[in-house]
Scaffold this motif. Structure first.
Motif, PDB file in Angstrom:
ATOM      1  N   THR A  23     -34.556  15.251  37.102  1.00  0.00           N
ATOM      2  CA  THR A  23     -35.319  14.116  36.604  1.00  0.00           C
ATOM      3  C   THR A  23     -36.358  14.695  35.658  1.00  0.00           C
ATOM      4  OG1 THR A  23     -36.529  12.126  37.218  1.00  0.00           O
ATOM      5  CG2 THR A  23     -37.104  14.106  38.402  1.00  0.00           C
ATOM      6  N   ASP A  24     -36.835  13.924  34.745  1.00  0.00           N
ATOM      7  CA  ASP A  24     -37.897  14.382  33.855  1.00  0.00           C
ATOM      8  C   ASP A  24     -39.198  13.761  34.332  1.00  0.00           C
ATOM      9  OD1 ASP A  24     -36.047  15.767  32.375  1.00  0.00           O
ATOM     10  OD2 ASP A  24     -35.820  14.202  30.879  1.00  0.00           O
ATOM     11  N   ALA A  25     -40.227  14.590  34.431  1.00  0.00           N
ATOM     12  CA  ALA A  25     -41.515  14.112  34.934  1.00  0.00           C
ATOM     13  C   ALA A  25     -42.638  14.611  34.021  1.00  0.00           C
ATOM     14  CB  ALA A  25     -41.745  14.607  36.361  1.00  0.00           C
ATOM     15  N   PRO A  26     -43.693  13.832  33.882  1.00  0.00           N
ATOM     16  CA  PRO A  26     -44.819  14.265  33.049  1.00  0.00           C
ATOM     17  C   PRO A  26     -45.648  15.336  33.761  1.00  0.00           C
ATOM     18  CG  PRO A  26     -45.337  12.206  34.127  1.00  0.00           C
ATOM     19  CD  PRO A  26     -43.906  12.516  34.474  1.00  0.00           C
ATOM     20  N   PHE A  27     -46.489  15.989  32.987  1.00  0.00           N
ATOM     21  CA  PHE A  27     -47.467  16.931  33.523  1.00  0.00           C
ATOM     22  C   PHE A  27     -48.782  16.171  33.642  1.00  0.00           C
ATOM     23  CE2 PHE A  27     -44.302  19.584  31.563  1.00  0.00           C
ATOM     24  CZ  PHE A  27     -44.156  20.627  32.469  1.00  0.00           C
ATOM     25  N   VAL A  99     -47.941  28.931  40.230  1.00  0.00           N
ATOM     26  CA  VAL A  99     -47.250  27.668  40.465  1.00  0.00           C
ATOM     27  C   VAL A  99     -46.934  27.579  41.947  1.00  0.00           C
ATOM     28  CG1 VAL A  99     -45.258  26.240  39.907  1.00  0.00           C
ATOM     29  CG2 VAL A  99     -46.264  27.734  38.153  1.00  0.00           C
ATOM     30  N   TYR A 100     -47.383  26.533  42.584  1.00  0.00           N
ATOM     31  CA  TYR A 100     -47.141  26.287  44.009  1.00  0.00           C
ATOM     32  C   TYR A 100     -46.123  25.160  44.102  1.00  0.00           C
ATOM     33  CZ  TYR A 100     -51.323  29.081  44.404  1.00  0.00           C
ATOM     34  OH  TYR A 100     -52.239  30.111  44.296  1.00  0.00           O
ATOM     35  N   ARG A 101     -44.929  25.504  44.554  1.00  0.00           N
ATOM     36  CA  ARG A 101     -43.821  24.548  44.670  1.00  0.00           C
ATOM     37  C   ARG A 101     -43.747  24.071  46.115  1.00  0.00           C
ATOM     38  NH1 ARG A 101     -39.132  25.110  41.396  1.00  0.00           N
ATOM     39  NH2 ARG A 101     -38.026  25.041  43.372  1.00  0.00           N
ATOM     40  N   ILE A 102     -43.843  22.755  46.309  1.00  0.00           N
ATOM     41  CA  ILE A 102     -43.872  22.207  47.659  1.00  0.00           C
ATOM     42  C   ILE A 102     -42.726  21.216  47.813  1.00  0.00           C
ATOM     43  CG2 ILE A 102     -45.257  20.942  49.323  1.00  0.00           C
ATOM     44  CD1 ILE A 102     -47.657  22.301  47.940  1.00  0.00           C
ATOM     45  N   GLY A 103     -41.846  21.491  48.792  1.00  0.00           N
ATOM     46  CA  GLY A 103     -40.713  20.627  49.056  1.00  0.00           C
ATOM     47  C   GLY A 103     -39.400  21.338  48.781  1.00  0.00           C
ATOM     48  N   GLU A 104     -38.302  20.625  49.058  1.00  0.00           N
ATOM     49  CA  GLU A 104     -36.987  21.227  48.870  1.00  0.00           C
ATOM     50  C   GLU A 104     -36.173  20.526  47.801  1.00  0.00           C
ATOM     51  OE1 GLU A 104     -34.893  22.716  52.299  1.00  0.00           O
ATOM     52  OE2 GLU A 104     -36.618  22.147  53.528  1.00  0.00           O
ATOM     53  N   VAL A 105     -35.858  19.282  47.951  1.00  0.00           N
ATOM     54  CA  VAL A 105     -35.078  18.567  46.944  1.00  0.00           C
ATOM     55  C   VAL A 105     -36.019  17.922  45.934  1.00  0.00           C
ATOM     56  CG1 VAL A 105     -33.460  16.680  46.539  1.00  0.00           C
ATOM     57  CG2 VAL A 105     -33.149  18.198  48.506  1.00  0.00           C
ATOM     58  N   SER A 106     -36.950  17.157  46.432  1.00  0.00           N
ATOM     59  CA  SER A 106     -38.012  16.603  45.601  1.00  0.00           C
ATOM     60  C   SER A 106     -39.195  17.563  45.714  1.00  0.00           C
ATOM     61  CB  SER A 106     -38.400  15.208  46.100  1.00  0.00           C
ATOM     62  OG  SER A 106     -39.418  14.680  45.293  1.00  0.00           O
ATOM     63  N   VAL A 107     -39.418  18.333  44.661  1.00  0.00           N
ATOM     64  CA  VAL A 107     -40.411  19.405  44.689  1.00  0.00           C
ATOM     65  C   VAL A 107     -41.624  19.009  43.850  1.00  0.00           C
ATOM     66  CG1 VAL A 107     -40.843  21.829  44.107  1.00  0.00           C
ATOM     67  CG2 VAL A 107     -38.579  21.131  44.925  1.00  0.00           C
ATOM     68  N   THR A 108     -42.785  19.023  44.467  1.00  0.00           N
ATOM     69  CA  THR A 108     -44.024  18.818  43.728  1.00  0.00           C
ATOM     70  C   THR A 108     -44.543  20.192  43.340  1.00  0.00           C
ATOM     71  OG1 THR A 108     -44.518  16.812  44.965  1.00  0.00           O
ATOM     72  CG2 THR A 108     -46.351  17.852  43.791  1.00  0.00           C
ATOM     73  N   ASP A 119     -63.718  26.047  40.099  1.00  0.00           N
ATOM     74  CA  ASP A 119     -62.919  24.900  40.505  1.00  0.00           C
ATOM     75  C   ASP A 119     -61.438  25.152  40.207  1.00  0.00           C
ATOM     76  OD1 ASP A 119     -65.217  23.646  41.322  1.00  0.00           O
ATOM     77  OD2 ASP A 119     -65.325  22.271  39.622  1.00  0.00           O
ATOM     78  N   ILE A 120     -60.585  24.390  40.854  1.00  0.00           N
ATOM     79  CA  ILE A 120     -59.139  24.504  40.682  1.00  0.00           C
ATOM     80  C   ILE A 120     -58.710  23.462  39.659  1.00  0.00           C
ATOM     81  CG2 ILE A 120     -56.902  24.291  41.835  1.00  0.00           C
ATOM     82  CD1 ILE A 120     -58.508  24.941  44.476  1.00  0.00           C
ATOM     83  N   ALA A 121     -57.926  23.887  38.677  1.00  0.00           N
ATOM     84  CA  ALA A 121     -57.493  22.962  37.638  1.00  0.00           C
ATOM     85  C   ALA A 121     -56.112  23.359  37.137  1.00  0.00           C
ATOM     86  CB  ALA A 121     -58.492  22.951  36.483  1.00  0.00           C
ATOM     87  N   GLY A 122     -55.454  22.398  36.507  1.00  0.00           N
ATOM     88  CA  GLY A 122     -54.141  22.639  35.926  1.00  0.00           C
ATOM     89  C   GLY A 122     -53.344  21.355  35.877  1.00  0.00           C
ATOM     90  N   TYR A 123     -52.087  21.457  36.294  1.00  0.00           N
ATOM     91  CA  TYR A 123     -51.190  20.310  36.256  1.00  0.00           C
ATOM     92  C   TYR A 123     -50.505  20.108  37.596  1.00  0.00           C
ATOM     93  CZ  TYR A 123     -51.313  21.194  31.189  1.00  0.00           C
ATOM     94  OH  TYR A 123     -51.709  21.399  29.893  1.00  0.00           O
ATOM     95  N   LYS A 124     -50.027  18.891  37.785  1.00  0.00           N
ATOM     96  CA  LYS A 124     -49.153  18.538  38.895  1.00  0.00           C
ATOM     97  C   LYS A 124     -47.947  17.851  38.260  1.00  0.00           C
ATOM     98  CE  LYS A 124     -48.960  15.518  42.949  1.00  0.00           C
ATOM     99  NZ  LYS A 124     -49.695  14.539  43.763  1.00  0.00           N
ATOM    100  N   THR A 125     -46.746  18.210  38.727  1.00  0.00           N
ATOM    101  CA  THR A 125     -45.537  17.586  38.204  1.00  0.00           C
ATOM    102  C   THR A 125     -44.485  17.543  39.291  1.00  0.00           C
ATOM    103  OG1 THR A 125     -44.025  17.500  36.319  1.00  0.00           O
ATOM    104  CG2 THR A 125     -44.492  19.691  37.253  1.00  0.00           C
ATOM    105  N   LEU A 126     -43.356  16.953  38.988  1.00  0.00           N
ATOM    106  CA  LEU A 126     -42.281  16.766  39.958  1.00  0.00           C
ATOM    107  C   LEU A 126     -40.988  17.345  39.419  1.00  0.00           C
ATOM    108  CD1 LEU A 126     -41.278  15.307  42.594  1.00  0.00           C
ATOM    109  CD2 LEU A 126     -40.731  13.368  41.114  1.00  0.00           C
ATOM    110  N   LEU A 127     -40.224  17.987  40.306  1.00  0.00           N
ATOM    111  CA  LEU A 127     -38.881  18.471  39.996  1.00  0.00           C
ATOM    112  C   LEU A 127     -37.941  17.900  41.038  1.00  0.00           C
ATOM    113  CD1 LEU A 127     -40.979  21.133  39.808  1.00  0.00           C
ATOM    114  CD2 LEU A 127     -38.907  22.139  38.964  1.00  0.00           C
ATOM    115  N   VAL A 128     -36.727  17.611  40.628  1.00  0.00           N
ATOM    116  CA  VAL A 128     -35.687  17.228  41.585  1.00  0.00           C
ATOM    117  C   VAL A 128     -34.594  18.277  41.463  1.00  0.00           C
ATOM    118  CG1 VAL A 128     -33.965  15.511  42.220  1.00  0.00           C
ATOM    119  CG2 VAL A 128     -36.238  14.781  41.495  1.00  0.00           C
ATOM    120  N   GLU A 129     -34.279  18.912  42.603  1.00  0.00           N
ATOM    121  CA  GLU A 129     -33.285  19.990  42.636  1.00  0.00           C
ATOM    122  C   GLU A 129     -32.308  19.737  43.765  1.00  0.00           C
ATOM    123  OE1 GLU A 129     -35.939  23.315  43.190  1.00  0.00           O
ATOM    124  OE2 GLU A 129     -36.293  23.491  41.040  1.00  0.00           O
ATOM    125  N   THR A 130     -31.084  19.343  43.413  1.00  0.00           N
ATOM    126  CA  THR A 130     -30.071  19.100  44.440  1.00  0.00           C
ATOM    127  C   THR A 130     -29.002  20.173  44.408  1.00  0.00           C
ATOM    128  OG1 THR A 130     -28.835  17.650  42.953  1.00  0.00           O
ATOM    129  CG2 THR A 130     -30.386  16.604  44.458  1.00  0.00           C
TER     130      THR A 130
END
Length: 130
Positions: A23-27, A99-108, A119-130
């Protein structure tokens, strides 16, 4: 650098880019104050409902987006250049970006480092990996 200025710089660097996966997800800009101390990985995992956490180096995470295919169209080369500029911007504005990847199929993915003020800063995004 103040939060607003940091947000403007990082938002501008990611403008028009999408995290490419099944899937395509924004940053999305991500920010947490320094009272969190260490990276709040446990809180992220709890929030995402997953115990699986992987940590990756920034360049490795973006490896496929930082190289154009042979005979790439100009638009693909422009996108590669924009991803390169985004990675450069992260490295210039933040320390110890990971990069901290959280999850298995739907990865944040939290693509974060430390700002000048801690402070902590950057981006959050989503990946889908099946």
């Amino acid at each position: 650098m103040e939060r607003e200025e940091l947000e403007n710089e990082l938002t501008k660097a990611a403008d028009g880019l999408w995290m490419m996966s099944e899937t395509d997800a924004p940053f999305e800009f991500y920010y947490a104050d320094s009272s969190a101390g260490e990276m709040p990985v446990a809180a992220w995992a709890s929030q995402e409902g997953s115990n699986k956490v992987e940590v990756e180096e920034l360049d490795y995470f973006f490896r496929n987006m930082l190289k154009a295919q042979p005979n790439a169209a100009i638009t693909q080369q422009e996108e590669v250049n924009q991803f390169g500029a985004m990675v450069t911007k992260l490295k210039s504005l933040l320390q110890d970006v990971k990069v901290y990847r959280i999850g298995e199929v739907s990865v944040t993915a939290y693509i974060v480092g430390r700002a000048e003020n801690g402070d902590i800063a950057g981006y959050k995004t989503l990946l889908v990996e099946t």
